[in-house]
Design a protein around this motif. Structure first.
Motif, short mmCIF file in Angstrom:
data_model
loop_
_atom_site.label_atom_id
_atom_site.label_comp_id
_atom_site.label_asym_id
_atom_site.label_seq_id
_atom_site.Cartn_x
_atom_site.Cartn_y
_atom_site.Cartn_z
N LEU A 1 0.82 -1.22 0.00
CA LEU A 1 0.00 0.00 0.00
C LEU A 1 0.85 1.27 0.00
O LEU A 1 0.32 2.36 -0.21
N LEU A 2 2.16 1.15 0.23
CA LEU A 2 3.03 2.33 0.25
C LEU A 2 3.02 3.07 -1.08
O LEU A 2 2.94 4.32 -1.10
N PRO A 3 3.09 2.38 -2.24
CA PRO A 3 2.98 3.11 -3.51
C PRO A 3 1.66 3.84 -3.67
O PRO A 3 1.61 4.93 -4.26
N ILE A 4 0.58 3.26 -3.15
CA ILE A 4 -0.72 3.93 -3.21
C ILE A 4 -0.69 5.21 -2.39
O ILE A 4 -1.23 6.26 -2.78
N LYS A 5 -0.04 5.14 -1.25
CA LYS A 5 0.13 6.32 -0.40
C LYS A 5 0.89 7.41 -1.16
O LYS A 5 0.53 8.60 -1.09
N ALA A 6 1.92 7.01 -1.93
CA ALA A 6 2.71 7.97 -2.70
C ALA A 6 1.89 8.56 -3.84
O ALA A 6 1.90 9.78 -4.07
N VAL A 7 1.17 7.70 -4.57
CA VAL A 7 0.34 8.17 -5.69
C VAL A 7 -0.72 9.15 -5.19
O VAL A 7 -1.02 10.16 -5.84
N LEU A 8 -1.28 8.87 -4.03
CA LEU A 8 -2.28 9.76 -3.44
C LEU A 8 -1.68 11.13 -3.15
O LEU A 8 -2.30 12.17 -3.42
N PHE A 9 -0.47 11.15 -2.60
CA PHE A 9 0.20 12.43 -2.36
C PHE A 9 0.38 13.20 -3.66
O PHE A 9 0.04 14.38 -3.75
N TYR A 10 0.91 12.53 -4.69
CA TYR A 10 1.17 13.21 -5.97
C TYR A 10 -0.13 13.75 -6.58
O TYR A 10 -0.18 14.88 -7.06
N GLY A 11 -1.17 12.93 -6.55
CA GLY A 11 -2.46 13.36 -7.10
C GLY A 11 -3.00 14.59 -6.40
O GLY A 11 -3.54 15.51 -7.04
N LEU A 12 -2.86 14.64 -5.08
CA LEU A 12 -3.35 15.79 -4.32
C LEU A 12 -2.52 17.04 -4.61
O LEU A 12 -3.05 18.15 -4.70
N PHE A 13 -1.20 16.89 -4.75
CA PHE A 13 -0.36 18.03 -5.09
C PHE A 13 -0.77 18.62 -6.44
O PHE A 13 -0.85 19.84 -6.61
N ILE A 14 -1.03 17.74 -7.41
CA ILE A 14 -1.47 18.20 -8.72
C ILE A 14 -2.85 18.86 -8.62
O ILE A 14 -3.11 19.89 -9.25
N ALA A 15 -3.75 18.27 -7.82
CA ALA A 15 -5.09 18.83 -7.65
C ALA A 15 -5.04 20.24 -7.05
O ALA A 15 -5.88 21.08 -7.37
N PHE A 16 -4.02 20.50 -6.23
CA PHE A 16 -3.87 21.83 -5.62
C PHE A 16 -2.96 22.74 -6.46
O PHE A 16 -2.38 23.68 -5.96
N LYS A 17 -2.89 22.45 -7.77
CA LYS A 17 -2.28 23.32 -8.78
C LYS A 17 -0.76 23.44 -8.70
O LYS A 17 -0.19 24.37 -9.24
N LEU A 18 -0.10 22.51 -8.03
CA LEU A 18 1.35 22.56 -7.96
C LEU A 18 1.95 21.96 -9.23
O LEU A 18 1.33 21.13 -9.90
N ARG A 19 3.16 22.38 -9.56
CA ARG A 19 3.85 21.82 -10.71
C ARG A 19 4.19 20.35 -10.47
O ARG A 19 4.33 19.91 -9.33
N SER A 20 4.31 19.61 -11.53
CA SER A 20 4.59 18.18 -11.41
C SER A 20 5.93 17.94 -10.72
O SER A 20 6.07 17.01 -9.93
N ARG A 21 6.93 18.79 -11.00
CA ARG A 21 8.25 18.63 -10.38
C ARG A 21 8.16 18.82 -8.87
O ARG A 21 8.72 18.03 -8.10
N VAL B 1 14.98 8.90 -11.61
CA VAL B 1 13.55 8.60 -11.78
C VAL B 1 12.86 9.74 -12.50
O VAL B 1 12.04 9.52 -13.40
N TRP B 2 13.22 10.99 -12.13
CA TRP B 2 12.58 12.15 -12.78
C TRP B 2 12.96 12.22 -14.25
O TRP B 2 12.11 12.50 -15.11
N GLN B 3 14.25 11.98 -14.56
CA GLN B 3 14.67 12.00 -15.96
C GLN B 3 13.95 10.92 -16.76
O GLN B 3 13.65 11.11 -17.94
N ARG B 4 13.69 9.80 -16.11
CA ARG B 4 13.06 8.67 -16.80
C ARG B 4 11.55 8.85 -16.96
O ARG B 4 10.99 8.52 -18.00
N PHE B 5 10.90 9.35 -15.93
CA PHE B 5 9.43 9.41 -15.94
C PHE B 5 8.87 10.82 -15.87
O PHE B 5 7.64 10.99 -15.84
N GLY B 6 9.73 11.84 -15.82
CA GLY B 6 9.26 13.22 -15.67
C GLY B 6 8.29 13.65 -16.75
O GLY B 6 7.29 14.32 -16.48
N SER B 7 8.57 13.27 -18.01
CA SER B 7 7.69 13.68 -19.11
C SER B 7 6.29 13.10 -18.94
O SER B 7 5.28 13.75 -19.25
N LYS B 8 6.21 11.86 -18.45
CA LYS B 8 4.90 11.24 -18.20
C LYS B 8 4.18 11.93 -17.05
O LYS B 8 2.97 12.18 -17.11
#
Length: 514
Positions: A270-290, A348-355
């Motif tokens: 469930l740790l990756p789900i916890k991470a994905v949830l964080f990223y999704g919320l940051f994006i939802a609050f208009k933050l840059r992907s980086r 990881v960012w160089q590899r998946f940043g564009s996605k």
């Protein structure tokens, strides 16, 4: 026997530190190893463990500033993530045999991220003041406050009538601040830090309230005090040493049974789900992907506060003792995972940043980065003491110069003083790819920290076909070589130049007194 657990903790901590795994994992393993010998924790270890938690809470209190918490990104992401993750963890906890009350408490704590790990990583990278660093720390403080609420609940008991007097503690702030300013000697500052933490804990316990809450509240009395950082620095090493006892004590509980290992495995999934949830919320609050990515990496781990709150709940009989052993191993493994993620985050960012950028919202971001440097001929990257001096020198000589830094507060301070400064993450390859810098002739990289970060920036600039001069602050011959190979000119730190100058003057016999 005490020298055995101290020595074993040191050896395992040192070994793991050498392979860039947090030493706290070694302390827990030392406890697990000692559990096979039948060693029982004595009074000394128990007291050290308790004091380690008290000192940790005191240092957390020093950072609980309303300015850092009362931001929609901090409160929104922090509280929503806790709520959603708790909903996810509750049925899992119930499935593995916890009753409803225990499942709710454990599930809330599983939503926490590691304050100790995040603070250390950010400090090591000199990014505590960065936008994403402050965002992550703000969210951690929100989680820590929830943890204190759980500790207060689990501690049980009815406060005495005298507890009402604690509401007057803020009135002592001017007196305590004045006392702090009178303290100048290092040993007295350390003694004051220890006295405040232990005294706050004892004060709250005397009125039947949580001692951990007391240490936190006393720390909060010094928020925004100019010398608060000094208090933290003095107690930091003591806190780290005493937390060894806490992790050892957890490890001495031994290994869980087969069902416990299954519980750990499920929670790690469930740790990756916890991470994905964080990223999704940051994006939802208009933050840059980086920004969302860096903050997510920082927060992807289970927390020492899961253990602290869990230990209090165990002592109160709310959750079974076996659970704290499970949480201890889970936290240790998550620390190892986080250390690997942090080490390879740029890859990881160089590899998946564009996605990841595909999820970024097409709106104005709170952490907006510039797309042009205008007519600036000179660029200073990193606005610490050296960078500020360079920027001001360009300005005083009538040159068009701009400073770039990742610390929003530093940017605002220099803007208020009349200097042109911009917020940007110089380690973000996308920033350099999109930046219009046609007028730039010279770049100064004066940021402190890892030489490989500076080398990365130089290579990004040369990849962009920048033909101008790049000068980089370095500290030794090895760094000089790396910078030259990347395509820039190294500049030795002033301390080296001053040492050489002193030697030259000493060798000049005509300058000596006869």
């Amino acid at each position: 026997m005490d020298i055995i657990w101290i020595g074993l903790a040191f050896l395992l901590g040192l070994t793991l530190d050498r392979i860039q795994i947090p030493p706290l994992v070694g302390y827990l393993l030392a406890g697990l190893g000692l559990s096979f010998t039948g060693y029982e924790p004595g009074y000394m270890l128990q007291e050290i463990a308790h004091l380690g938690v008290i000192f940790l809470l005191f240092t957390v209190g020093l950072h609980i500033s309303l300015k850092n918490i009362l931001q929609k990104e901090v409160l929104g992401v922090g509280l929503i993530h806790l709520a959603i993750s708790s909903v996810i963890f509750v049925p899992v906890s119930l499935y593995f045999g916890l009753n409803l009350e225990a499942a709710i408490l454990v599930s809330i704590t599983l939503g926490f991220s590691s304050t100790v790990l995040a603070a250390k990583d950010l400090e090591n990278r000199n990014e505590l003041g960065s936008y994403y660093g402050k965002l992550a720390i703000g969210i951690l403080i929100v989680q820590d406050l929830v943890a204190i609420g759980i500790i207060a609940y689990a501690g049980g008991g009815v406060p005495s009538y005298w507890a009402i007097l604690l509401l007057g503690l803020p009135l002592l702030r001017p007196l305590l601040s004045k006392l702090l300013y009178l303290v100048e000697r290092d040993e007295l500052l350390l003694l004051m830090s220890l006295s405040l933490a232990v005294g706050g804990s004892a004060l709250f316990e005397s009125v039947n309230l949580s001692g951990e809450l007391g240490a936190l509240v006393i720390g909060m009395l010094f928020v925004n005090n100019d010398k608060a950082d000094q208090l933290e620095k003095k107690i930091w090493g003591i806190k780290e040493a005493f937390l060894v006892g806490f992790f050892l004590e957890i490890g001495l509980g031994g290994f869980p049974d087969l069902n416990g290992f299954k519980f750990i495995g499920f929670l790690l999934l469930l740790l990756p789900i916890k991470a994905v949830l964080f990223y999704g919320l940051f994006i939802a609050f208009k933050l840059r992907s980086r920004t969302g990515f860096l903050s997510t990496i920082t927060l992807t781990a289970y927390s020492e506060f899961t253990l602290i709150a869990g230990a209090v709940a165990v002592s109160a009989g709310i959750i079974p003792s076996q659970i704290i052993i499970i949480l201890g191993l889970l936290t240790a493994i998550s620390y190892v995972i986080n250390s690997i993620l942090v080490r390879y985050e740029d890859f990881v960012w160089q590899r998946f940043g564009s996605k990841l950028r595909e999820f970024e919202r097409d709106v104005k971001h709170p952490d907006h980065q510039p797309v042009s440097l205008g007519a600036s001929k000179y660029v200073v990257i990193g606005l610490g003491q050296t960078g500020q001096a360079a920027l001001k020198h360009f300005h005083d000589n009538g040159e068009s110069a701009v400073g770039i830094d990742i610390d929003p507060d530093r940017i605002k301070m220099l803007l208020d003083e009349g200097y042109r400064t911009l917020y940007a993450d110089a380690q973000d390859s996308t920033f350099w790819e999109e930046l219009d810098m046609k007028k730039v002739e010279n770049i100064v990289i004066s940021m402190s920290g890892d030489i490989y970060t500076k080398e990365f920036i130089v290579r990004q600039l040369r990849k962009k076909k920048f033909k101008g001069s790049i000068r980089v602050l370095t500290q030794n011959d090895r760094e000089d070589k790396l910078i030259i190979e990347s395509g820039a000119t190294p500049i030795s730190i002033p301390a080296v130049q001053m040492g050489q100058k002193l030697a030259e003057l000493s060798l000049d016999r005509s300058d000596q007194n006869v």
